[in-house]
Design a protein around this motif. Structure first.
Motif, PDB file in Angstrom:
ATOM      1  N   GLU A  58      15.902  32.466  40.744  1.00  0.00           N
ATOM      2  CA  GLU A  58      14.775  32.093  42.028  1.00  0.00           C
ATOM      3  C   GLU A  58      13.351  32.423  41.743  1.00  0.00           C
ATOM      4  O   GLU A  58      13.272  33.068  40.665  1.00  0.00           O
ATOM      5  CB  GLU A  58      15.170  33.100  43.054  1.00  0.00           C
ATOM      6  CG  GLU A  58      16.402  33.037  43.458  1.00  0.00           C
ATOM      7  CD  GLU A  58      16.612  34.510  44.643  1.00  0.00           C
ATOM      8  OE1 GLU A  58      15.891  35.146  44.881  1.00  0.00           O
ATOM      9  OE2 GLU A  58      17.918  34.144  45.336  1.00  0.00           O
ATOM     10  N   ARG A  59      12.713  31.757  42.015  1.00  0.00           N
ATOM     11  CA  ARG A  59      11.116  32.176  42.151  1.00  0.00           C
ATOM     12  C   ARG A  59      10.443  31.869  43.385  1.00  0.00           C
ATOM     13  O   ARG A  59      10.806  31.162  44.353  1.00  0.00           O
ATOM     14  CB  ARG A  59      10.595  31.172  40.943  1.00  0.00           C
ATOM     15  CG  ARG A  59      10.562  29.701  41.291  1.00  0.00           C
ATOM     16  CD  ARG A  59       9.958  29.031  39.964  1.00  0.00           C
ATOM     17  NE  ARG A  59       9.806  27.515  40.633  1.00  0.00           N
ATOM     18  CZ  ARG A  59       8.716  26.762  40.053  1.00  0.00           C
ATOM     19  NH1 ARG A  59       7.811  27.202  39.563  1.00  0.00           N
ATOM     20  NH2 ARG A  59       8.595  25.585  40.677  1.00  0.00           N
ATOM     21  N   TYR A  60       9.319  32.283  43.502  1.00  0.00           N
ATOM     22  CA  TYR A  60       8.470  32.099  44.699  1.00  0.00           C
ATOM     23  C   TYR A  60       7.023  31.397  44.417  1.00  0.00           C
ATOM     24  O   TYR A  60       6.604  31.820  43.359  1.00  0.00           O
ATOM     25  CB  TYR A  60       8.092  33.627  45.360  1.00  0.00           C
ATOM     26  CG  TYR A  60       9.343  34.059  45.816  1.00  0.00           C
ATOM     27  CD1 TYR A  60       9.712  34.004  47.143  1.00  0.00           C
ATOM     28  CD2 TYR A  60      10.446  34.924  44.936  1.00  0.00           C
ATOM     29  CE1 TYR A  60      10.998  34.565  47.789  1.00  0.00           C
ATOM     30  CE2 TYR A  60      11.454  35.242  45.541  1.00  0.00           C
ATOM     31  CZ  TYR A  60      11.855  35.267  46.762  1.00  0.00           C
ATOM     32  OH  TYR A  60      12.946  35.882  47.502  1.00  0.00           O
ATOM     33  N   ASN A  61       6.721  30.575  45.121  1.00  0.00           N
ATOM     34  CA  ASN A  61       5.273  29.761  45.044  1.00  0.00           C
ATOM     35  C   ASN A  61       4.613  29.711  46.329  1.00  0.00           C
ATOM     36  O   ASN A  61       5.092  30.477  47.311  1.00  0.00           O
ATOM     37  CB  ASN A  61       5.633  28.599  44.426  1.00  0.00           C
ATOM     38  CG  ASN A  61       6.189  27.654  45.204  1.00  0.00           C
ATOM     39  OD1 ASN A  61       6.433  27.740  46.210  1.00  0.00           O
ATOM     40  ND2 ASN A  61       6.599  26.250  44.466  1.00  0.00           N
ATOM     41  N   ARG A  62       3.738  29.318  46.548  1.00  0.00           N
ATOM     42  CA  ARG A  62       2.884  29.000  47.585  1.00  0.00           C
ATOM     43  C   ARG A  62       3.685  28.657  48.974  1.00  0.00           C
ATOM     44  O   ARG A  62       3.445  28.774  50.066  1.00  0.00           O
ATOM     45  CB  ARG A  62       1.845  28.379  47.488  1.00  0.00           C
ATOM     46  CG  ARG A  62       1.126  27.856  48.588  1.00  0.00           C
ATOM     47  CD  ARG A  62      -0.232  26.758  47.878  1.00  0.00           C
ATOM     48  NE  ARG A  62      -0.187  26.176  46.578  1.00  0.00           N
ATOM     49  CZ  ARG A  62      -1.164  25.564  46.094  1.00  0.00           C
ATOM     50  NH1 ARG A  62      -2.064  25.338  47.035  1.00  0.00           N
ATOM     51  NH2 ARG A  62      -0.979  25.077  44.773  1.00  0.00           N
TER      52      ARG A  62
ATOM     53  N   CYS B 147      15.819  22.170  37.799  1.00  0.00           N
ATOM     54  CA  CYS B 147      14.968  21.664  39.250  1.00  0.00           C
ATOM     55  C   CYS B 147      14.884  22.639  39.836  1.00  0.00           C
ATOM     56  O   CYS B 147      15.489  23.706  40.047  1.00  0.00           O
ATOM     57  CB  CYS B 147      15.703  20.351  39.826  1.00  0.00           C
ATOM     58  SG  CYS B 147      17.167  20.833  40.360  1.00  0.00           S
ATOM     59  N   SER B 148      13.808  22.761  40.670  1.00  0.00           N
ATOM     60  CA  SER B 148      13.322  23.771  41.356  1.00  0.00           C
ATOM     61  C   SER B 148      13.160  23.287  42.823  1.00  0.00           C
ATOM     62  O   SER B 148      12.658  22.244  43.211  1.00  0.00           O
ATOM     63  CB  SER B 148      11.809  24.226  41.401  1.00  0.00           C
ATOM     64  OG  SER B 148      11.384  25.111  42.204  1.00  0.00           O
ATOM     65  N   VAL B 149      14.050  23.754  43.674  1.00  0.00           N
ATOM     66  CA  VAL B 149      14.260  23.137  45.320  1.00  0.00           C
ATOM     67  C   VAL B 149      14.393  24.143  46.202  1.00  0.00           C
ATOM     68  O   VAL B 149      14.535  25.383  45.938  1.00  0.00           O
ATOM     69  CB  VAL B 149      15.572  22.338  45.245  1.00  0.00           C
ATOM     70  CG1 VAL B 149      15.900  21.165  44.441  1.00  0.00           C
ATOM     71  CG2 VAL B 149      16.826  23.241  45.087  1.00  0.00           C
ATOM     72  N   PRO B 150      13.785  24.017  47.406  1.00  0.00           N
ATOM     73  CA  PRO B 150      13.892  24.960  48.543  1.00  0.00           C
ATOM     74  C   PRO B 150      15.301  25.186  48.949  1.00  0.00           C
ATOM     75  O   PRO B 150      16.367  24.305  48.698  1.00  0.00           O
ATOM     76  CB  PRO B 150      13.341  24.582  49.620  1.00  0.00           C
ATOM     77  CG  PRO B 150      12.848  23.034  49.293  1.00  0.00           C
ATOM     78  CD  PRO B 150      13.299  22.901  48.010  1.00  0.00           C
TER      79      PRO B 150
END
Length: 87
Positions: free
Chosen positions: A18-22, A37-40
Motif C-alpha cells: 500500500e502507499r498513500y498519495n494526495r 499498478c497502483s489503484v484505489p
C-alpha cells in the motif's frame, strides 16, 4: 480488479503493498513478474462495498460523489474558458 473500465477488470491480481498519495490510499498490485499498478482500493474487492452501489443493486453508472466532482470540474473549466475568451 473490479472496476469495469480498467484494462485488468476481472483479473485476480496479488496485492504487494500500500502507499498513500494526495488522492489517498493506493494498492500496489502485481501484474506479472516485472509490472505493477497502483489503484484505489475501491477499484478492487479489498474495500467495503459502497452503500450507494449496494442500495442501487449495482445499476447506477455513477455515484453522487462522482457526479459532484464532475460538476465542479465542468464549472471550473467553463469559468476558465470564459476568462480566456475575455482576454
Amino acid at each position: 480488479m473490479t472496476h469495469p473500465f480498467h484494462p485488468f477488470s476481472g483479473r485476480q491480481l496479488v496485492c504487494v503493498g500500500e502507499r498513500y498519495n494526495r488522492s489517498g490510499k493506493r494498492l500496489l498490485l502485481r501484474i506479472d513478474d516485472k509490472s505493477f499498478c497502483s489503484v484505489p482500493p475501491k477499484w478492487t474487492d479489498m474495500s467495503e462495498p459502497d452503500p450507494e452501489v449496494t442500495m442501487g443493486q449495482e445499476r447506477a453508472l455513477f455515484t453522487v460523489a462522482d457526479l459532484m466532482e464532475l460538476a465542479c470540474l465542468v464549472t471550473r473549466l467553463s469559468s476558465q474558458r470564459r476568462a480566456d475568451s475575455a482576454n
